[in-house]
Design a protein around this motif. Sequence first.
Motif, PDB file in Angstrom:
ATOM      1  N   GLU A  73      34.839  38.364  52.748  1.00  0.00           N
ATOM      2  CA  GLU A  73      35.867  38.133  51.742  1.00  0.00           C
ATOM      3  C   GLU A  73      35.644  38.990  50.484  1.00  0.00           C
ATOM      4  O   GLU A  73      34.516  39.060  49.966  1.00  0.00           O
ATOM      5  CB  GLU A  73      35.879  36.639  51.378  1.00  0.00           C
ATOM      6  N   THR A  74      36.714  39.624  50.044  1.00  0.00           N
ATOM      7  CA  THR A  74      36.753  40.428  48.809  1.00  0.00           C
ATOM      8  C   THR A  74      35.575  41.400  48.676  1.00  0.00           C
ATOM      9  O   THR A  74      35.042  41.602  47.586  1.00  0.00           O
ATOM     10  CB  THR A  74      36.819  39.535  47.546  1.00  0.00           C
ATOM     11  N   THR A  75      35.208  42.017  49.786  1.00  0.00           N
ATOM     12  CA  THR A  75      34.080  42.954  49.787  1.00  0.00           C
ATOM     13  C   THR A  75      34.516  44.281  50.421  1.00  0.00           C
ATOM     14  O   THR A  75      34.915  44.300  51.590  1.00  0.00           O
ATOM     15  CB  THR A  75      32.897  42.366  50.580  1.00  0.00           C
ATOM     16  N   ALA A  76      34.449  45.352  49.655  1.00  0.00           N
ATOM     17  CA  ALA A  76      34.759  46.667  50.218  1.00  0.00           C
ATOM     18  C   ALA A  76      33.678  47.013  51.238  1.00  0.00           C
ATOM     19  O   ALA A  76      32.500  47.147  50.890  1.00  0.00           O
ATOM     20  CB  ALA A  76      34.801  47.712  49.109  1.00  0.00           C
ATOM     21  N   THR A  77      34.090  47.123  52.495  1.00  0.00           N
ATOM     22  CA  THR A  77      33.134  47.282  53.595  1.00  0.00           C
ATOM     23  C   THR A  77      33.369  48.599  54.308  1.00  0.00           C
ATOM     24  O   THR A  77      34.510  48.913  54.677  1.00  0.00           O
ATOM     25  CB  THR A  77      33.289  46.114  54.588  1.00  0.00           C
TER      26      THR A  77
ATOM     27  N   TYR B  93      46.586  50.120  48.352  1.00  0.00           N
ATOM     28  CA  TYR B  93      46.428  48.724  47.951  1.00  0.00           C
ATOM     29  C   TYR B  93      47.701  47.973  48.331  1.00  0.00           C
ATOM     30  O   TYR B  93      48.769  48.285  47.817  1.00  0.00           O
ATOM     31  CB  TYR B  93      46.168  48.680  46.441  1.00  0.00           C
TER      32      TYR B  93
ATOM     33  N   TYR C 155      38.993  46.372  52.581  1.00  0.00           N
ATOM     34  CA  TYR C 155      38.807  45.174  51.746  1.00  0.00           C
ATOM     35  C   TYR C 155      39.861  44.157  52.170  1.00  0.00           C
ATOM     36  O   TYR C 155      41.007  44.522  52.437  1.00  0.00           O
ATOM     37  CB  TYR C 155      39.005  45.594  50.298  1.00  0.00           C
TER      38      TYR C 155
ATOM     39  N   ASN D 102      41.443  40.174  51.149  1.00  0.00           N
ATOM     40  CA  ASN D 102      41.524  38.969  50.323  1.00  0.00           C
ATOM     41  C   ASN D 102      42.364  37.985  51.117  1.00  0.00           C
ATOM     42  O   ASN D 102      43.572  38.161  51.256  1.00  0.00           O
ATOM     43  CB  ASN D 102      42.178  39.317  48.979  1.00  0.00           C
TER      44      ASN D 102
ATOM     45  N   TYR E  27      30.618  36.519  48.129  1.00  0.00           N
ATOM     46  CA  TYR E  27      31.774  36.044  47.350  1.00  0.00           C
ATOM     47  C   TYR E  27      31.662  34.547  47.082  1.00  0.00           C
ATOM     48  O   TYR E  27      31.846  34.087  45.945  1.00  0.00           O
ATOM     49  CB  TYR E  27      33.067  36.362  48.114  1.00  0.00           C
ATOM     50  N   LYS E  28      31.337  33.791  48.111  1.00  0.00           N
ATOM     51  CA  LYS E  28      31.257  32.333  47.941  1.00  0.00           C
ATOM     52  C   LYS E  28      30.091  31.932  47.050  1.00  0.00           C
ATOM     53  O   LYS E  28      30.176  30.961  46.290  1.00  0.00           O
ATOM     54  CB  LYS E  28      31.184  31.645  49.306  1.00  0.00           C
TER      55      LYS E  28
ATOM     56  N   LYS F 170      40.566  35.342  42.318  1.00  0.00           N
ATOM     57  CA  LYS F 170      40.571  36.468  43.258  1.00  0.00           C
ATOM     58  C   LYS F 170      40.929  37.774  42.558  1.00  0.00           C
ATOM     59  O   LYS F 170      40.451  38.839  42.925  1.00  0.00           O
ATOM     60  CB  LYS F 170      41.565  36.202  44.379  1.00  0.00           C
ATOM     61  N   ASP F 171      41.772  37.673  41.547  1.00  0.00           N
ATOM     62  CA  ASP F 171      42.167  38.892  40.833  1.00  0.00           C
ATOM     63  C   ASP F 171      40.970  39.568  40.167  1.00  0.00           C
ATOM     64  O   ASP F 171      40.952  40.789  39.999  1.00  0.00           O
ATOM     65  CB  ASP F 171      43.238  38.577  39.788  1.00  0.00           C
TER      66      ASP F 171
ATOM     67  N   PHE G  46      38.233  39.996  41.462  1.00  0.00           N
ATOM     68  CA  PHE G  46      37.591  40.817  42.492  1.00  0.00           C
ATOM     69  C   PHE G  46      38.501  41.962  42.951  1.00  0.00           C
ATOM     70  O   PHE G  46      38.018  43.015  43.332  1.00  0.00           O
ATOM     71  CB  PHE G  46      37.217  39.947  43.700  1.00  0.00           C
ATOM     72  N   ALA G  47      39.807  41.753  42.886  1.00  0.00           N
ATOM     73  CA  ALA G  47      40.733  42.789  43.348  1.00  0.00           C
ATOM     74  C   ALA G  47      40.938  43.875  42.302  1.00  0.00           C
ATOM     75  O   ALA G  47      41.188  45.027  42.639  1.00  0.00           O
ATOM     76  CB  ALA G  47      42.073  42.159  43.713  1.00  0.00           C
ATOM     77  N   ASP G  48      40.835  43.497  41.044  1.00  0.00           N
ATOM     78  CA  ASP G  48      41.164  44.448  39.974  1.00  0.00           C
ATOM     79  C   ASP G  48      39.925  45.141  39.400  1.00  0.00           C
ATOM     80  O   ASP G  48      39.956  45.676  38.296  1.00  0.00           O
ATOM     81  CB  ASP G  48      41.919  43.737  38.855  1.00  0.00           C
ATOM     82  N   GLU G  49      38.839  45.077  40.140  1.00  0.00           N
ATOM     83  CA  GLU G  49      37.618  45.803  39.797  1.00  0.00           C
ATOM     84  C   GLU G  49      36.916  45.298  38.543  1.00  0.00           C
ATOM     85  O   GLU G  49      36.149  46.023  37.919  1.00  0.00           O
ATOM     86  CB  GLU G  49      37.880  47.309  39.717  1.00  0.00           C
TER      87      GLU G  49
ATOM     88  N   LEU H  28      32.477  43.965  44.982  1.00  0.00           N
ATOM     89  CA  LEU H  28      31.430  43.736  45.978  1.00  0.00           C
ATOM     90  C   LEU H  28      31.562  44.814  47.046  1.00  0.00           C
ATOM     91  O   LEU H  28      32.673  45.227  47.391  1.00  0.00           O
ATOM     92  CB  LEU H  28      31.602  42.352  46.608  1.00  0.00           C
ATOM     93  N   GLN H  29      30.425  45.259  47.560  1.00  0.00           N
ATOM     94  CA  GLN H  29      30.467  46.339  48.547  1.00  0.00           C
ATOM     95  C   GLN H  29      29.426  46.108  49.633  1.00  0.00           C
ATOM     96  O   GLN H  29      28.334  45.594  49.360  1.00  0.00           O
ATOM     97  CB  GLN H  29      30.232  47.693  47.865  1.00  0.00           C
ATOM     98  N   ASP H  30      29.792  46.522  50.842  1.00  0.00           N
ATOM     99  CA  ASP H  30      28.873  46.496  51.982  1.00  0.00           C
ATOM    100  C   ASP H  30      28.953  47.868  52.644  1.00  0.00           C
ATOM    101  O   ASP H  30      30.013  48.252  53.137  1.00  0.00           O
ATOM    102  CB  ASP H  30      29.283  45.390  52.967  1.00  0.00           C
TER     103      ASP H  30
ATOM    104  N   LYS I 208      28.546  45.764  43.298  1.00  0.00           N
ATOM    105  CA  LYS I 208      28.549  47.180  42.924  1.00  0.00           C
ATOM    106  C   LYS I 208      28.832  47.336  41.432  1.00  0.00           C
ATOM    107  O   LYS I 208      28.193  48.138  40.746  1.00  0.00           O
ATOM    108  CB  LYS I 208      29.582  47.950  43.736  1.00  0.00           C
TER     109      LYS I 208
END
Lengths: 189, 54
Positions: free
Chosen positions: A61-65, A131, A163, A165, B4-5, B16-17, B19-22, B26-28, B38
């Motif tokens: 969830e919400t993680t750029a992978t 997006y 990503y 959501n 995230y959790k 959530k915004d 996380f979406a709007d930078e 989070l990155q993997d 990140k």
Amino acid sequence: MADIVLTGDTSGAITVAAPAVAGTNTITLPAETGTIVTSTSAATNTPAFAVTIGSNQTLSETTATKAEFDTIIFDTDNAFNTSTYEFTVPTGAAGKYQINGLVRVDSEVGANLSSAIFYLYKNGSIKKRMYQYYTSNYIRAIAISMSTILDLEVGDYLSLYAYINSVDDTGGKLNSGSYTDFSGHRLIT
Amino acid sequence: MNLYKKIMTLYPTLTKDDFADEVITLQDDSNGKGAYIKTWNHPTFKKPTDEELS
């Protein structure tokens, strides 16, 4: 005069021949130093590569992978690494590249996808992003593609990230096989 | 529990915004090391420590 024969200094010869057909045509040579390229010369759109994702990949969830493109379709210069999922410009191959990407982000449940982002990374940083964002009327999955031209140096490396959501906060999947594409080639310029 | 959790458990009022709007990214990198923070640019909440996230 039917043919002009240019004899090499030590061996060989090149013959400039006119076709045996009616009519007069003119070829004008450029007023500059260079090499004339023929239809059999080495001017090709390489390096060129195309890869896909071999099996569905989990997206947190919400993680750029980073998308795990692990299946080679073709790779003319062995420039794509299926362990790091990156294309790296090989030695002697700097230039302008056409790059294409396609993924399908799947939340795995109906009306569960709130947003999805598809990134092109260059040297570990975001270069392009697509997006998709829904404030209502959520969907289950979305296919996102991108296409761009980049000016790349030797050693530059590219990768794709995705990503998700989801409404239920459980993330989702990147679908595999024909749902995916990461491809590119150097342009003849 | 994913990253995230864990962050939402620490800061339940995040949205959530964020996380979406930078504000928070989070990155993997798919290298076996898992997800990480990140960037953290939230104006109110401080970046969680590794200890808080463990």
